[in-house]
Design an enzyme around this catalytic site. Structure first.
Site, PDB file in Angstrom:
ATOM      1  N   LYS A 152       0.299  -3.076   0.461  1.00 56.42           N
ATOM      2  CA  LYS A 152      -0.282  -2.694  -0.808  1.00 56.42           C
ATOM      3  C   LYS A 152       0.485  -1.572  -1.079  1.00 56.42           C
ATOM      4  O   LYS A 152       1.056  -0.621  -0.288  1.00 56.42           O
ATOM      5  CB  LYS A 152      -1.940  -2.358  -0.735  1.00 56.42           C
ATOM      6  CG  LYS A 152      -2.178  -1.886  -2.014  1.00 56.42           C
ATOM      7  CD  LYS A 152      -3.748  -1.591  -1.947  1.00 56.42           C
ATOM      8  CE  LYS A 152      -4.282  -0.711  -3.194  1.00 56.42           C
ATOM      9  NZ  LYS A 152      -5.721  -0.274  -3.028  1.00 56.42           N
ATOM     10  N   ASP A 201      -8.946  -1.259   2.557  1.00 57.96           N
ATOM     11  CA  ASP A 201      -7.735  -0.766   2.025  1.00 57.96           C
ATOM     12  C   ASP A 201      -7.507   0.400   2.535  1.00 57.96           C
ATOM     13  O   ASP A 201      -8.095   1.438   2.295  1.00 57.96           O
ATOM     14  CB  ASP A 201      -7.868  -0.738   0.398  1.00 57.96           C
ATOM     15  CG  ASP A 201      -7.761  -2.191  -0.169  1.00 57.96           C
ATOM     16  OD1 ASP A 201      -8.332  -2.996   0.339  1.00 57.96           O
ATOM     17  OD2 ASP A 201      -7.416  -2.121  -1.160  1.00 57.96           O
ATOM     18  N   LYS A 215      -0.118  -6.617  -2.655  1.00 58.59           N
ATOM     19  CA  LYS A 215      -1.049  -6.064  -3.740  1.00 58.59           C
ATOM     20  C   LYS A 215      -0.300  -4.914  -4.132  1.00 58.59           C
ATOM     21  O   LYS A 215      -0.314  -3.846  -3.814  1.00 58.59           O
ATOM     22  CB  LYS A 215      -2.318  -5.721  -3.163  1.00 58.59           C
ATOM     23  CG  LYS A 215      -3.031  -4.848  -4.264  1.00 58.59           C
ATOM     24  CD  LYS A 215      -4.575  -4.777  -3.591  1.00 58.59           C
ATOM     25  CE  LYS A 215      -5.353  -3.678  -4.609  1.00 58.59           C
ATOM     26  NZ  LYS A 215      -6.870  -3.689  -4.219  1.00 58.59           N
TER      27      LYS A 215
END
Length: 324
Positions: free
Chosen positions: A224, A152, A260
């Site tokens: 995300k 991430d 996400k």
């Protein structure tokens, strides 16, 4: 080497061409996006569907601990919960992943060996993203070498907001390369890359759309919303815009990108709103942990409490489930 999808091979040839493309995307109707997200957030589902939705949401959770006081013991305990969220009920599905800082990846990998739960790690100077590219790439490579299956990364919001889109693009492509590929630690595909936009700092919905497309063009496997360290974090309208982006990106390229939302999703009611949003915006294809995740540290307990309530007719006490 650029990972730009073929139909857009020339888009990233310069900052000017990137700017022209990103600013040529359709503008977002803020009032309309807010209204549609609010409308979808009021949808109710029947009891049987709710039970299925709870299990689906559990299977989509990235169980996360990203605190300066994290310890190997805390990570091992969280991994045990990830595999068996309710040790008294083996029918509860495992979560999708455990997300930790890079120095705790090896601990999580050992604890989750053979479980099917993935290890994700924040890298690239999380949460600010303010570091050199060399540091970001090294941070990523070390996490992947330790066994992380997912990275991430955070974008440089300063560069993005100042219009230096090419810098952001090149950082994403470099980190994607550091995630590995054929013959790498994670096999043929390398570690999956989730690109964090930190939407709470992007100021406008148009910027959220542009950042989503920029990340996808540069090779993101997921986009995300947030680090969870900035408010506002995930919101339904922002997630709606990102879901529209991945839907449209697939139509134009054939490539499927995950989404996400992370930060501030705390209740089962919240989680179900996001599942409805996914189904109604991107479609049922995205209703899988492979393409949709919920970044959360407190959501899992509420999902477990609601699940038990549906099965037994009563809520567990507040200390029934472990605290994260």
């Amino acid at each position: 080497m650029s990972t730009t999808t073929a139909p857009f091979a020339e888009v990233a040839s310069s900052n000017a061409t990137l700017r022209a493309f990103l600013h040529g995307l359709p503008g977002v109707d803020r009032v309309g996006a807010d209204a549609r997200a609010a409308m979808l957030g009021t949808r109710s589902i029947k009891t049987t569907a709710k039970a299925q939705a709870i299990d689906l949401a559990i299977s989509m959770v990235d169980l996360t601990t990203l605190e300066g006081a994290d310890t190997p013991g805390k990570v091992r305990a969280m991994c045990a919960k990830a595999v068996h969220p309710d040790p008294t009920d083996p029918s509860v599905p495992r979560v999708a992943a455990v997300c930790v800082y890079p120095d705790l990846v090896a601990t999580a990998v050992r604890a989750l060996d053979g479980s099917g739960v993935k290890v994700a790690s924040v890298a690239t100077a999380f949460p600010s993203g303010r570091s050199s590219l060399d540091v970001k790439v090294t941070d990523t490579a070390l996490a992947v070498a330790a066994g992380a299956a997912e990275i991430d990364m955070v974008i440089d919001r300063g560069a993005f907001l100042s219009g230096d889109y090419l810098k952001v693009f090149e950082e994403i492509t470099a980190v994607k390369a550091a995630c590995g590929g054929a013959g790498g630690a994670q096999g043929e595909q390398g570690a999956h890359l989730k690109v964090i936009l930190e939407t709470g700092e992007l100021a406008t919905y148009d910027n959220v759309r542009r950042a989503s497309w920029l990340a996808m063009l540069a090779g993101a496997d997921f986009i995300k919303t947030s680090t969870g360290k900035v408010q506002p974090a995930a919101t339904l309208p922002v997630t709606l815009i990102m879901l529209e982006a991945v839907r449209d990106f697939r139509l134009r390229t054939g490539r499927v990108i995950g989404v996400k939302p992370a930060g501030g999703i705390r209740t089962t009611k919240d989680a179900i709103k996001y599942l409805v949003l996914v189904n109604e915006t991107a479609g049922a294809d995205w209703l899988t942990p492979d393409l949709f995740r919920l970044g959360a540290s407190t959501l899992l307990n509420d999902l477990l409490m609601q699940r038990q309530k549906m099965a037994t007719g009563r809520y567990a006490g507040p200390d029934y489930f472990t605290l994260d």
